[in-house]
Design a protein around this motif. Structure first.
Motif, mmCIF file in Angstrom:
data_model
loop_
_atom_site.group_PDB
_atom_site.id
_atom_site.type_symbol
_atom_site.label_atom_id
_atom_site.label_comp_id
_atom_site.label_asym_id
_atom_site.label_seq_id
_atom_site.Cartn_x
_atom_site.Cartn_y
_atom_site.Cartn_z
ATOM 1 N N THR A 3 -6.064 9.209 16.285
ATOM 2 C CA THR A 3 -6.781 8.191 17.051
ATOM 3 C C THR A 3 -7.786 8.780 18.032
ATOM 4 O OG1 THR A 3 -4.951 8.112 18.622
ATOM 5 C CG2 THR A 3 -4.965 6.475 16.860
ATOM 6 N N MET A 15 -14.265 3.803 6.852
ATOM 7 C CA MET A 15 -13.675 2.472 7.027
ATOM 8 C C MET A 15 -14.634 1.371 6.579
ATOM 9 S SD MET A 15 -11.591 3.059 10.565
ATOM 10 C CE MET A 15 -10.553 1.612 10.407
ATOM 11 N N GLY A 20 -10.681 -2.389 2.919
ATOM 12 C CA GLY A 20 -9.309 -2.812 2.642
ATOM 13 C C GLY A 20 -8.293 -1.677 2.696
ATOM 14 N N ALA A 21 -8.766 -0.472 2.959
ATOM 15 C CA ALA A 21 -7.854 0.674 2.974
ATOM 16 C C ALA A 21 -6.942 0.611 4.194
ATOM 17 C CB ALA A 21 -8.658 1.974 2.990
ATOM 18 N N ARG A 22 -5.741 1.145 4.035
ATOM 19 C CA ARG A 22 -4.831 1.202 5.178
ATOM 20 C C ARG A 22 -4.545 2.667 5.501
ATOM 21 N NH1 ARG A 22 0.675 1.816 3.931
ATOM 22 N NH2 ARG A 22 1.001 1.899 1.689
ATOM 23 N N ILE A 23 -4.317 2.955 6.753
ATOM 24 C CA ILE A 23 -4.072 4.324 7.206
ATOM 25 C C ILE A 23 -2.599 4.645 7.002
ATOM 26 C CG2 ILE A 23 -4.102 5.861 9.201
ATOM 27 C CD1 ILE A 23 -6.460 4.092 10.245
ATOM 28 N N VAL A 24 -2.341 5.737 6.279
ATOM 29 C CA VAL A 24 -0.961 6.140 6.013
ATOM 30 C C VAL A 24 -0.590 7.432 6.739
ATOM 31 C CG1 VAL A 24 -0.841 4.944 3.797
ATOM 32 C CG2 VAL A 24 -1.590 7.329 3.872
ATOM 33 N N ARG A 26 -2.317 10.365 9.943
ATOM 34 C CA ARG A 26 -3.407 10.750 10.834
ATOM 35 C C ARG A 26 -3.232 12.216 11.207
ATOM 36 N NH1 ARG A 26 -5.908 6.152 13.238
ATOM 37 N NH2 ARG A 26 -4.665 4.284 13.016
ATOM 38 N N GLY A 42 -3.899 10.076 -0.022
ATOM 39 C CA GLY A 42 -5.014 9.183 0.264
ATOM 40 C C GLY A 42 -6.353 9.865 0.199
#
Length: 99
Positions: A3, A15, A20-24, A26, A42
């Motif tokens: 973040t 993004m 529609g992608a989701r963060i899995v 970081r 990913g």
């Protein structure tokens, strides 16, 4: 990207290109991002040299070019005319231009 790096141009670009992608996962480590991608976790925006040497990665085109980056090279002004330094700077500039 963790973040703390969410405001970087490549994060916004990714993004926007994949809304529609989701963060899995970081990480602020590009090497860790590369390893996670190679394991099938990913997508990540990586420097081409890192992608080229990481087995299991495939370059993906999401429809637009990622934002470019400026690269700065610093050295002490007393070394400005040192032939070895000049050779190194020329090599780095030539190598970066090929990417």
């Amino acid at each position: 990207m963790d973040t703390g790096f969410g405001g970087m141009p490549d994060v916004g670009w990714l993004m926007q290109g994949l809304p529609g992608a989701r963060i899995v996962a970081r990480s602020n480590s590009r090497e860790m991002q590369a390893r996670l991608c190679a394991l099938g976790t990913g997508l990540a925006v990586l420097p081409k040299p890192l992608g080229a040497v990481t087995p299991g990665l495939v370059e993906v085109n999401i429809g637009s070019e990622p934002p470019s980056r400026e690269t700065w090279l610093g050295y002490h002004r007393d070394m400005k005319r040192l032939p070895r330094l000049r050779a190194l700077v020329d090599l780095i500039v030539e190598s970066a231009a090929m990417r």
